[in-house]
Design a protein around this motif. Sequence first.
Motif, PDB file in Angstrom:
ATOM      1  N   GLU A 105     -60.076 -10.308  -2.788  1.00 61.74           N
ATOM      2  CA  GLU A 105     -58.878  -9.643  -3.299  1.00 61.74           C
ATOM      3  C   GLU A 105     -58.790  -9.859  -4.809  1.00 61.74           C
ATOM      4  O   GLU A 105     -58.663 -10.985  -5.273  1.00 61.74           O
ATOM      5  N   LEU A 106     -58.875  -8.763  -5.541  1.00 63.75           N
ATOM      6  CA  LEU A 106     -58.710  -8.790  -6.990  1.00 63.75           C
ATOM      7  C   LEU A 106     -57.232  -8.621  -7.302  1.00 63.75           C
ATOM      8  O   LEU A 106     -56.543  -7.868  -6.616  1.00 63.75           O
ATOM      9  N   TYR A 107     -56.737  -9.319  -8.315  1.00 63.22           N
ATOM     10  CA  TYR A 107     -55.338  -9.127  -8.697  1.00 63.22           C
ATOM     11  C   TYR A 107     -55.178  -8.998 -10.201  1.00 63.22           C
ATOM     12  O   TYR A 107     -55.990  -9.488 -10.990  1.00 63.22           O
ATOM     13  N   LEU A 108     -54.128  -8.300 -10.565  1.00 70.90           N
ATOM     14  CA  LEU A 108     -53.635  -8.192 -11.932  1.00 70.90           C
ATOM     15  C   LEU A 108     -52.154  -8.522 -11.866  1.00 70.90           C
ATOM     16  O   LEU A 108     -51.456  -8.057 -10.978  1.00 70.90           O
ATOM     17  N   HIS A 109     -51.672  -9.338 -12.787  1.00 71.81           N
ATOM     18  CA  HIS A 109     -50.225  -9.566 -12.849  1.00 71.81           C
ATOM     19  C   HIS A 109     -49.815 -10.078 -14.215  1.00 71.81           C
ATOM     20  O   HIS A 109     -50.636 -10.524 -15.008  1.00 71.81           O
ATOM     21  N   GLY A 110     -48.517  -9.975 -14.457  1.00 69.51           N
ATOM     22  CA  GLY A 110     -47.930 -10.515 -15.677  1.00 69.51           C
ATOM     23  C   GLY A 110     -47.350 -11.885 -15.389  1.00 69.51           C
ATOM     24  O   GLY A 110     -47.777 -12.565 -14.449  1.00 69.51           O
ATOM     25  N   TRP A 111     -46.345 -12.275 -16.189  1.00 68.20           N
ATOM     26  CA  TRP A 111     -45.673 -13.545 -15.967  1.00 68.20           C
ATOM     27  C   TRP A 111     -44.190 -13.291 -15.813  1.00 68.20           C
ATOM     28  O   TRP A 111     -43.647 -12.340 -16.358  1.00 68.20           O
ATOM     29  N   TYR A 112     -43.539 -14.138 -15.031  1.00 67.10           N
ATOM     30  CA  TYR A 112     -42.120 -13.986 -14.706  1.00 67.10           C
ATOM     31  C   TYR A 112     -41.280 -13.672 -15.946  1.00 67.10           C
ATOM     32  O   TYR A 112     -41.276 -14.414 -16.920  1.00 67.10           O
ATOM     33  N   GLY A 113     -40.577 -12.540 -15.890  1.00 65.97           N
ATOM     34  CA  GLY A 113     -39.653 -12.163 -16.941  1.00 65.97           C
ATOM     35  C   GLY A 113     -40.293 -11.709 -18.240  1.00 65.97           C
ATOM     36  O   GLY A 113     -39.597 -11.473 -19.217  1.00 65.97           O
ATOM     37  N   ALA A 114     -41.620 -11.563 -18.281  1.00 71.14           N
ATOM     38  CA  ALA A 114     -42.300 -11.217 -19.536  1.00 71.14           C
ATOM     39  C   ALA A 114     -42.328  -9.713 -19.810  1.00 71.14           C
ATOM     40  O   ALA A 114     -42.809  -9.296 -20.852  1.00 71.14           O
ATOM     41  N   GLY A 115     -41.830  -8.906 -18.890  1.00 72.07           N
ATOM     42  CA  GLY A 115     -41.769  -7.465 -19.135  1.00 72.07           C
ATOM     43  C   GLY A 115     -42.983  -6.713 -18.628  1.00 72.07           C
ATOM     44  O   GLY A 115     -43.716  -7.173 -17.760  1.00 72.07           O
ATOM     45  N   THR A 116     -43.203  -5.538 -19.206  1.00 71.31           N
ATOM     46  CA  THR A 116     -44.232  -4.623 -18.720  1.00 71.31           C
ATOM     47  C   THR A 116     -45.604  -4.969 -19.294  1.00 71.31           C
ATOM     48  O   THR A 116     -45.734  -5.281 -20.469  1.00 71.31           O
ATOM     49  N   PHE A 117     -46.606  -4.907 -18.400  1.00 70.68           N
ATOM     50  CA  PHE A 117     -47.993  -5.028 -18.845  1.00 70.68           C
ATOM     51  C   PHE A 117     -48.739  -3.780 -18.402  1.00 70.68           C
ATOM     52  O   PHE A 117     -48.283  -3.027 -17.536  1.00 70.68           O
ATOM     53  N   TYR A 118     -49.897  -3.555 -19.017  1.00 74.72           N
ATOM     54  CA  TYR A 118     -50.703  -2.373 -18.744  1.00 74.72           C
ATOM     55  C   TYR A 118     -52.130  -2.803 -18.400  1.00 74.72           C
ATOM     56  O   TYR A 118     -52.632  -3.800 -18.921  1.00 74.72           O
ATOM     57  N   ALA A 119     -52.783  -2.042 -17.534  1.00 76.39           N
ATOM     58  CA  ALA A 119     -54.183  -2.297 -17.188  1.00 76.39           C
ATOM     59  C   ALA A 119     -54.883  -0.967 -16.973  1.00 76.39           C
ATOM     60  O   ALA A 119     -54.279   0.000 -16.501  1.00 76.39           O
ATOM     61  N   ASP A 120     -56.149  -0.923 -17.325  1.00 82.61           N
ATOM     62  CA  ASP A 120     -56.922   0.301 -17.196  1.00 82.61           C
ATOM     63  C   ASP A 120     -58.397  -0.074 -17.036  1.00 82.61           C
ATOM     64  O   ASP A 120     -58.804  -1.183 -17.389  1.00 82.61           O
ATOM     65  N   ASP A 121     -59.174   0.846 -16.490  1.00 83.07           N
ATOM     66  CA  ASP A 121     -60.624   0.690 -16.385  1.00 83.07           C
ATOM     67  C   ASP A 121     -61.012  -0.649 -15.764  1.00 83.07           C
ATOM     68  O   ASP A 121     -61.773  -1.436 -16.339  1.00 83.07           O
ATOM     69  N   VAL A 122     -60.512  -0.896 -14.579  1.00 85.46           N
ATOM     70  CA  VAL A 122     -60.772  -2.145 -13.846  1.00 85.46           C
ATOM     71  C   VAL A 122     -62.098  -1.993 -13.107  1.00 85.46           C
ATOM     72  O   VAL A 122     -62.369  -0.949 -12.517  1.00 85.46           O
ATOM     73  N   VAL A 123     -62.899  -3.034 -13.146  1.00 82.88           N
ATOM     74  CA  VAL A 123     -64.230  -2.987 -12.515  1.00 82.88           C
ATOM     75  C   VAL A 123     -64.457  -4.256 -11.708  1.00 82.88           C
ATOM     76  O   VAL A 123     -64.218  -5.363 -12.197  1.00 82.88           O
ATOM     77  N   LEU A 124     -64.914  -4.082 -10.474  1.00 85.18           N
ATOM     78  CA  LEU A 124     -65.461  -5.179  -9.689  1.00 85.18           C
ATOM     79  C   LEU A 124     -66.893  -4.757  -9.425  1.00 85.18           C
ATOM     80  O   LEU A 124     -67.148  -3.869  -8.617  1.00 85.18           O
ATOM     81  N   ASP A 125     -67.826  -5.362 -10.132  1.00 82.32           N
ATOM     82  CA  ASP A 125     -69.208  -4.909 -10.178  1.00 82.32           C
ATOM     83  C   ASP A 125     -70.105  -5.787  -9.328  1.00 82.32           C
ATOM     84  O   ASP A 125     -70.114  -7.009  -9.484  1.00 82.32           O
ATOM     85  N   GLY A 126     -70.836  -5.157  -8.437  1.00 82.15           N
ATOM     86  CA  GLY A 126     -71.776  -5.874  -7.589  1.00 82.15           C
ATOM     87  C   GLY A 126     -72.091  -5.063  -6.354  1.00 82.15           C
ATOM     88  O   GLY A 126     -71.579  -3.960  -6.173  1.00 82.15           O
ATOM     89  N   PRO A 127     -72.938  -5.599  -5.494  1.00 78.46           N
ATOM     90  CA  PRO A 127     -73.289  -4.863  -4.275  1.00 78.46           C
ATOM     91  C   PRO A 127     -72.149  -4.887  -3.264  1.00 78.46           C
ATOM     92  O   PRO A 127     -71.488  -5.910  -3.096  1.00 78.46           O
ATOM     93  N   GLY A 128     -71.902  -3.763  -2.636  1.00 77.09           N
ATOM     94  CA  GLY A 128     -70.866  -3.690  -1.610  1.00 77.09           C
ATOM     95  C   GLY A 128     -71.288  -4.415  -0.339  1.00 77.09           C
ATOM     96  O   GLY A 128     -72.464  -4.682  -0.133  1.00 77.09           O
ATOM     97  N   GLY A 129     -70.321  -4.724   0.472  1.00 75.49           N
ATOM     98  CA  GLY A 129     -70.604  -5.369   1.753  1.00 75.49           C
ATOM     99  C   GLY A 129     -71.154  -4.361   2.743  1.00 75.49           C
ATOM    100  O   GLY A 129     -71.150  -3.160   2.512  1.00 75.49           O
ATOM    101  N   SER A 130     -71.628  -4.888   3.864  1.00 76.86           N
ATOM    102  CA  SER A 130     -72.200  -3.977   4.859  1.00 76.86           C
ATOM    103  C   SER A 130     -71.143  -3.565   5.849  1.00 76.86           C
ATOM    104  O   SER A 130     -70.106  -4.151   5.961  1.00 76.86           O
TER     105      SER A 130
END
Length: 159
Positions: free
Chosen positions: A134-159
Motif C-alpha cells: 500500500e502506497l500512501y501520500l499525506h500531509g500533516w495535521y492542520g497543515a492545509g492543502t498539499f498536491y501530488a502528481d506523476d506518482v510511480v511505483l516501479d517494478g515487476p507486477g505480481g502474478s
Amino acid sequence: MMRSRLSAFVATLALAAAGLVAAGGSASAANLLANPGFELGSTSGWTCTGGTVTKSPVHSGTYALASTAGASDTGQCTQTVTVRPSTTYTVSAWVQGNPVYLGITGGGSTWNNAAGYTQLSLTFTSGASQTSAELYLHGWYGAGTFYADDVVLDGPGGS
C-alpha cells in the motif's frame, strides 16, 4: 568444416537465447499504479480521506491530486498494488505542500516541505511472502492543502 558449422550453430543459438531473455525472459519494470497522474480527472484507483483533483497547480498533464490535511486528518490517499515477494521497488511522486509524505504502509517513507513541485523517491523490498503493498501520500495535521502528481511505483507486477 564440421567444427566451424557447429560453432556457428552454437553461436546462433546463444544469440537467439540472449534475444529471448532480453525480450521477455524477465519481467520489465513498469508503473504499477492506476491513475498515477490523476489524468482520469478523478481520484479513481485511489482511496482518499479528503482528496480531489485540481487543474492547478499540476506537475504535468491536466490534473493533479489536491488533498487537505485538517486538524484531525492528514488528508491521506492510498493505493494497494500486487507485488512479488522479495523484490525491490522504487516509489516516487512529485509533491508540493507543507509538508507532504510519501511512503509504503509498514515500510519506509520520505517527506518534503516545498512551495513548488519537488520529487520524492524511495525504494523498498517486499517481504518473503508479501504479495501486496500500500502506497500512501499525506500531509500533516492542520497543515492545509498539499498536491501530488506523476506518482510511480516501479517494478515487476505480481502474478
